[in-house]
Motif scaffolding. Structure first.
Motif, PDB file in Angstrom:
ATOM      1  N   VAL A 165      13.384  34.114  -5.811  1.00 56.78           N
ATOM      2  CA  VAL A 165      12.310  33.694  -5.101  1.00 56.78           C
ATOM      3  C   VAL A 165      11.039  33.723  -5.802  1.00 56.78           C
ATOM      4  N   ALA A 166      10.821  34.778  -6.738  1.00 56.53           N
ATOM      5  CA  ALA A 166       9.451  34.442  -7.648  1.00 56.53           C
ATOM      6  C   ALA A 166       9.472  33.258  -8.222  1.00 56.53           C
ATOM      7  N   ALA A 167      10.465  32.717  -8.767  1.00 55.47           N
ATOM      8  CA  ALA A 167      10.606  31.487  -9.590  1.00 55.47           C
ATOM      9  C   ALA A 167       9.983  30.306  -8.898  1.00 55.47           C
ATOM     10  N   VAL A 168      10.675  30.214  -7.630  1.00 54.35           N
ATOM     11  CA  VAL A 168      10.227  29.203  -6.819  1.00 54.35           C
ATOM     12  C   VAL A 168       8.842  29.176  -6.715  1.00 54.35           C
ATOM     13  N   LYS A 169       8.245  30.108  -6.483  1.00 48.72           N
ATOM     14  CA  LYS A 169       6.540  30.474  -5.931  1.00 48.72           C
ATOM     15  C   LYS A 169       5.997  30.027  -7.224  1.00 48.72           C
ATOM     16  N   ARG A 170       6.416  30.434  -8.272  1.00 52.26           N
ATOM     17  CA  ARG A 170       5.647  30.530  -9.522  1.00 52.26           C
ATOM     18  C   ARG A 170       5.766  28.839 -10.003  1.00 52.26           C
ATOM     19  N   GLU A 171       6.771  28.116  -9.729  1.00 48.70           N
ATOM     20  CA  GLU A 171       6.964  26.914 -10.245  1.00 48.70           C
ATOM     21  C   GLU A 171       7.023  25.536  -9.285  1.00 48.70           C
ATOM     22  N   MET A 172       6.619  25.874  -8.068  1.00 52.28           N
ATOM     23  CA  MET A 172       6.742  24.960  -7.091  1.00 52.28           C
ATOM     24  C   MET A 172       5.626  23.964  -7.269  1.00 52.28           C
ATOM     25  N   GLY A 173       4.645  24.264  -8.022  1.00 54.19           N
ATOM     26  CA  GLY A 173       3.630  23.281  -8.636  1.00 54.19           C
ATOM     27  C   GLY A 173       4.290  22.196  -9.297  1.00 54.19           C
ATOM     28  N   ASN A 174       5.357  22.434 -10.177  1.00 55.42           N
ATOM     29  CA  ASN A 174       5.908  21.612 -11.056  1.00 55.42           C
ATOM     30  C   ASN A 174       6.279  20.111 -10.341  1.00 55.42           C
ATOM     31  N   GLY A 175       6.695  20.288  -8.958  1.00 54.91           N
ATOM     32  CA  GLY A 175       7.055  19.060  -8.227  1.00 54.91           C
ATOM     33  C   GLY A 175       8.068  19.546  -7.398  1.00 54.91           C
ATOM     34  N   PRO A 176       8.544  18.625  -6.306  1.00 46.19           N
ATOM     35  CA  PRO A 176       9.068  19.012  -5.089  1.00 46.19           C
ATOM     36  C   PRO A 176      10.662  19.177  -5.216  1.00 46.19           C
ATOM     37  N   THR A 177      11.413  19.122  -6.130  1.00 48.36           N
ATOM     38  CA  THR A 177      13.019  19.224  -6.335  1.00 48.36           C
ATOM     39  C   THR A 177      13.375  20.588  -6.778  1.00 48.36           C
ATOM     40  N   VAL A 178      14.059  21.344  -5.893  1.00 45.10           N
ATOM     41  CA  VAL A 178      14.260  22.839  -6.298  1.00 45.10           C
ATOM     42  C   VAL A 178      15.995  22.783  -6.376  1.00 45.10           C
ATOM     43  N   LEU A 179      16.307  23.286  -7.254  1.00 50.01           N
ATOM     44  CA  LEU A 179      17.874  23.737  -7.949  1.00 50.01           C
ATOM     45  C   LEU A 179      18.295  24.984  -7.333  1.00 50.01           C
ATOM     46  N   PHE A 180      19.287  25.072  -6.698  1.00 49.38           N
ATOM     47  CA  PHE A 180      20.006  26.272  -6.437  1.00 49.38           C
ATOM     48  C   PHE A 180      21.610  25.894  -6.671  1.00 49.38           C
ATOM     49  N   HIS A 181      22.410  26.881  -6.509  1.00 48.93           N
ATOM     50  CA  HIS A 181      23.875  26.668  -6.828  1.00 48.93           C
ATOM     51  C   HIS A 181      24.886  27.452  -5.594  1.00 48.93           C
ATOM     52  N   ASP A 182      25.810  26.825  -5.300  1.00 55.11           N
ATOM     53  CA  ASP A 182      26.704  27.618  -4.379  1.00 55.11           C
ATOM     54  C   ASP A 182      28.081  27.503  -4.918  1.00 55.11           C
ATOM     55  N   GLY A 183      28.154  27.537  -6.239  1.00 51.79           N
ATOM     56  CA  GLY A 183      29.302  27.522  -7.002  1.00 51.79           C
ATOM     57  C   GLY A 183      29.274  28.320  -8.154  1.00 51.79           C
ATOM     58  N   GLY A 184      30.196  28.176  -9.086  1.00 51.14           N
ATOM     59  CA  GLY A 184      30.126  28.992 -10.320  1.00 51.14           C
ATOM     60  C   GLY A 184      29.922  30.427 -10.324  1.00 51.14           C
ATOM     61  N   GLY A 185      30.537  31.312  -9.303  1.00 48.73           N
ATOM     62  CA  GLY A 185      30.537  32.654  -9.437  1.00 48.73           C
ATOM     63  C   GLY A 185      29.842  33.252  -8.439  1.00 48.73           C
ATOM     64  N   ASP A 186      29.554  34.714  -8.224  1.00 51.79           N
ATOM     65  CA  ASP A 186      28.790  35.287  -7.094  1.00 51.79           C
ATOM     66  C   ASP A 186      27.451  34.780  -6.737  1.00 51.79           C
ATOM     67  N   ARG A 187      27.273  34.238  -5.638  1.00 49.64           N
ATOM     68  CA  ARG A 187      26.394  33.569  -5.341  1.00 49.64           C
ATOM     69  C   ARG A 187      25.445  34.352  -4.037  1.00 49.64           C
ATOM     70  N   ARG A 188      25.699  35.670  -4.067  1.00 49.55           N
ATOM     71  CA  ARG A 188      25.069  36.478  -3.058  1.00 49.55           C
ATOM     72  C   ARG A 188      23.580  36.414  -3.225  1.00 49.55           C
ATOM     73  N   GLN A 189      22.870  36.597  -4.301  1.00 49.99           N
ATOM     74  CA  GLN A 189      21.395  36.284  -4.672  1.00 49.99           C
ATOM     75  C   GLN A 189      20.937  35.084  -4.291  1.00 49.99           C
ATOM     76  N   THR A 190      21.759  33.891  -4.431  1.00 49.46           N
ATOM     77  CA  THR A 190      21.142  32.645  -4.102  1.00 49.46           C
ATOM     78  C   THR A 190      21.165  32.519  -2.448  1.00 49.46           C
ATOM     79  N   VAL A 191      22.273  32.872  -1.797  1.00 49.74           N
ATOM     80  CA  VAL A 191      22.142  32.887  -0.256  1.00 49.74           C
ATOM     81  C   VAL A 191      20.992  33.681   0.166  1.00 49.74           C
ATOM     82  N   ASP A 192      20.891  34.846  -0.287  1.00 45.37           N
ATOM     83  CA  ASP A 192      19.496  35.765   0.037  1.00 45.37           C
ATOM     84  C   ASP A 192      18.391  34.969  -0.390  1.00 45.37           C
ATOM     85  N   ALA A 193      18.091  34.499  -1.652  1.00 44.49           N
ATOM     86  CA  ALA A 193      16.929  34.018  -1.895  1.00 44.49           C
ATOM     87  C   ALA A 193      16.658  32.746  -1.098  1.00 44.49           C
TER      88      ALA A 193
END
Ligand SMILES: [Zn+2]
Length: 216
Positions: A165-193
């Motif tokens: 979550v902090a990475a998004v808030k910190r880097e949102m000024g870089n531009g509008p497209t944000v990268l998350f993952h729903d594969g490649g392992g345990d994604r519990r943190q992604t779902v919550d974030a």
């Protein structure tokens, strides 16, 4: 109109890497890579639905073939499809053009077959960002706009929900497209974030939308 309410693939789609949002202004593009995954994709879809947010799902061809019901759910929910190749080879930029072409076009076919109903894959994202002029040209010639990202949440490495979550808030000024993952392992943190990020974006007054496909 094509899948996800998008336009039918026009001739002469740009082969440059898109980052901007169709919505313009302060619109944010949520992109979800490396699925579909039977455990995590449904949870990501639930979060997106709860926030009434549409996203782009960059899928790996064999996984789409293995889980066609998930591909259909993604399309039915109004999200858009993106080609993330057959084997997620992050060194494909060093490989022959014929290899790149097969990685891209075989995955496109498997994703579209899994989606059914005439749904189209509207973007191409190279694994690890390993685009080449040839791969961009091949994608665009087949109706897929090359798609980059501006904010790498680093969720893939599971740094903790708060760090994502902090990475998004910190880097949102870089531009509008944000990268998350729903594969490649345990994604519990992604779902919550993702849940927390979407709440934060709404609090910030930032709408969500899709990346551009065509030139303005
Ligand atoms: Zn990936």
């Amino acid at each position: 109109t094509g899948a996800g309410g998008g336009p039918a693939a026009p001739a002469g789609l740009p082969d440059t890497i898109a980052h901007a949002s169709e919505g313009g202004g302060n619109t944010v593009n949520i992109t979800i890579d490396d699925g579909p995954d039977p455990r995590w994709t449904p949870q990501v879809l639930d979060v997106l639905a709860r926030h009434d947010v549409k996203a782009v799902f960059c899928m790996i061809g064999p996984q789409a073939k293995a889980h066609p019901e998930l591909v259909k759910q993604v399309v039915a929910a109004g999200h858009r499809l993106c080609d993330h190749t057959m084997n997620h080879d992050t060194t494909m930029d060093k490989k022959p053009v014929a290899y790149q072409e097969a990685q891209i076009l075989d995955a496109k076919r498997l994703i579209e077959e899994a989606a059914g109903g005439g749904a189209k894959v509207e973007y191409y994202r190279a694994p690890g960002g390993a685009f080449t002029p040839d791969s961009r040209r091949i994608a665009a010639a087949h109706g897929m706009r090359p798609l980059g990202w501006n904010v790498d949440t680093k969720d893939f490495g599971r740094p903790g929900t708060a760090a994502i979550v902090a990475a998004v808030k910190r880097e949102m000024g870089n531009g509008p497209t944000v990268l998350f993952h729903d594969g490649g392992g345990d994604r519990r943190q992604t779902v919550d974030a993702l849940d927390q990020v979407l709440t934060w974006l709404k609090d910030q007054g930032r709408p969500t939308g899709f990346p551009v496909r065509t030139a303005p």
